[in-house]
Design an enzyme around this catalytic site. Structure first.
Site, PDB file in Angstrom:
ATOM      1  N   GLU A  27     -66.748  17.142   4.520  1.00  0.00           N
ATOM      2  CA  GLU A  27     -65.778  16.156   4.970  1.00  0.00           C
ATOM      3  C   GLU A  27     -66.462  14.971   5.648  1.00  0.00           C
ATOM      4  O   GLU A  27     -66.048  13.821   5.474  1.00  0.00           O
ATOM      5  CB  GLU A  27     -64.761  16.800   5.921  1.00  0.00           C
ATOM      6  CG  GLU A  27     -63.807  17.768   5.246  1.00  0.00           C
ATOM      7  CD  GLU A  27     -62.919  17.106   4.203  1.00  0.00           C
ATOM      8  OE1 GLU A  27     -62.762  15.872   4.232  1.00  0.00           O
ATOM      9  OE2 GLU A  27     -62.383  17.822   3.337  1.00  0.00           O
ATOM     10  N   TYR A  72     -58.679  13.353  11.430  1.00  0.00           N
ATOM     11  CA  TYR A  72     -58.665  13.784  10.028  1.00  0.00           C
ATOM     12  C   TYR A  72     -59.594  14.974   9.804  1.00  0.00           C
ATOM     13  O   TYR A  72     -59.200  15.976   9.191  1.00  0.00           O
ATOM     14  CB  TYR A  72     -59.061  12.646   9.085  1.00  0.00           C
ATOM     15  CG  TYR A  72     -59.367  13.179   7.710  1.00  0.00           C
ATOM     16  CD1 TYR A  72     -58.334  13.559   6.868  1.00  0.00           C
ATOM     17  CD2 TYR A  72     -60.678  13.401   7.284  1.00  0.00           C
ATOM     18  CE1 TYR A  72     -58.590  14.124   5.623  1.00  0.00           C
ATOM     19  CE2 TYR A  72     -60.947  13.959   6.055  1.00  0.00           C
ATOM     20  CZ  TYR A  72     -59.902  14.315   5.229  1.00  0.00           C
ATOM     21  OH  TYR A  72     -60.155  14.889   4.018  1.00  0.00           O
ATOM     22  N   ASP A 100     -55.871  11.867   4.006  1.00  0.00           N
ATOM     23  CA  ASP A 100     -56.944  10.922   3.688  1.00  0.00           C
ATOM     24  C   ASP A 100     -56.370   9.818   2.801  1.00  0.00           C
ATOM     25  O   ASP A 100     -55.149   9.720   2.613  1.00  0.00           O
ATOM     26  CB  ASP A 100     -58.113  11.642   3.022  1.00  0.00           C
ATOM     27  CG  ASP A 100     -57.772  12.199   1.643  1.00  0.00           C
ATOM     28  OD1 ASP A 100     -56.595  12.098   1.208  1.00  0.00           O
ATOM     29  OD2 ASP A 100     -58.684  12.728   0.975  1.00  0.00           O
TER      30      ASP A 100
END
Length: 350
Positions: A46, A129, A147
């Site tokens: 990520e 996030y 996202d």
């Protein structure tokens, strides 16, 4: 309100059949058996995927996990080694945050990532996030993972007329309406995969979309026009000079300050980057050493917030100084802006 249960059923069924095979995933079949992805690999992927595509990030992910298979191994690495391995991924503050987070997990959490959004958010460099993504994908926690792909899906599914970035809070709220306790990790990845492979930015493949029947933008006849966008301001241009000091097959590099753009990275010595070009006299005065400099033209590079015109000047000199002398073949580990300048300079030097 759109039929949440029907949308979820259609998308999860599609994901069970069509999920992308990615090196940091266990896949939906494993998930249904209670097997979760390794939190370290999820977190690493990520971080790498922020502002970077899957094809570009994947070789880096494989190299990192081979070299540093655990968060403890990564935490023990020297800063310079990590920054060199990161070169080419861009957004170098991520690399510094990556190391800070790994060290916090190793020293404060026994090498185990916290299993909640709140705990993950307390780690250095972990934002909303990333915390939501790791909580959902690695720990199957109910989390609203949004996202750019998910924002695009929401904008089209609900035909949101407000433009981005102003619409971001509303898009996140709408995405949250579809999150339940059922398979939260798979749901997050299903939305990501839908945005990446079907609900594409410029040419959505609506005829292959599992939730086409629920899509308000499709019903309006112009799904590609969503999300709405405000006109971007012109990117400002800056000017600088890069200096190549060469001796016997080596080039002089310097370590950039930890704070600021490309912080902590090895790079070519440069002038300041400013809004007007550098004259010949100014470029000579800003050079790192006194030498007979040759001007070899300029290279262009685009950063997120500005464009850079970088003059390239070269001198051959065997000098002392606070330099890291690096063989020419080792310059491939430089950040891309310096690699461009080094290649342009050295090609004309021979």
């Amino acid at each position: 309100m759109t039929d949440v249960a029907a949308i979820r059923s259609a998308l999860l069924s599609w994901y069970d059949r069509e999920a992308r095979v990615l090196p940091w995933r266990t896949g939906p079949a494993a998930g249904r058996m209670g097997l979760r992805s390794d939190p370290y690999r999820v977190w690493l992927s990520e971080v790498m995927l922020q502002q970077t595509t899957v094809p570009h990030a994947t070789p880096y992910f494989l190299a990192f996990t081979q070299r540093w298979p655990t968060v403890e191994a990564l935490a023990a690495e020297q800063d310079g080694e990590l920054m060199a391995a990161w070169a080419g991924l861009g957004y170098y503050a991520r690399a510094r945050n990556l190391l800070a987070c790994a060290r916090a997990v190793a020293s404060q959490h026994g090498g185990e990532f916290p299993n909640s959004e709140e705990g993950l958010l307390a780690l250095p460099g972990v934002g909303a996030y990333t915390a939501a993504a790791v909580a959902a994908i690695a720990f199957d926690r109910k989390a609203n993972v949004v996202d750019g792909n998910v924002e695009r899906v929401m904008a089209r599914l609900f035909a949101v007329e407000a433009p981005v970035p102003e619409a971001k809070p509303e898009l996140k709220r709408l995405a949250g309406l579809l999150v339940t306790d059922e398979r939260p990790g798979d749901w997050a990845q299903a939305l990501m995969d839908l945005g990446a492979t079907i609900c594409k930015p410029k040419a959505p493949l609506c005829d292959r979309c599992p939730i086409e029947l629920f899509c308000a933008a499709r019903a309006k006849g112009a799904p590609e026009s969503y999300p709405r966008r405000t006109k971007k301001a012109d990117r400002p241009r800056r000017h600088g000079v890069a200096y190549i000091v060469s001796r016997r097959g080596e080039t002089a590099l310097v370590r950039r300050p930890d704070k600021g753009l490309l912080g902590g990275m090895l790079g070519l010595p440069t002038s300041d980057w400013r809004d007007r070009p550098w004259s010949d006299d100014e470029a000579a005065r800003a050079a790192p050493i006194l030498a007979p400099w040759r001007d070899l033209g300029a290279v262009e590079h685009v950063f997120t917030h500005f464009s850079l015109t970088l003059r390239v000047m070269v001198a051959e000199a065997d000098v002392a100084g606070d330099f890291v002398w690096t063989p020419h073949e080792g310059l491939t580990a430089l950040p891309s802006v310096f690699l461009k300048a080094a290649r342009a300079g050295l090609e004309r030097l021979v």
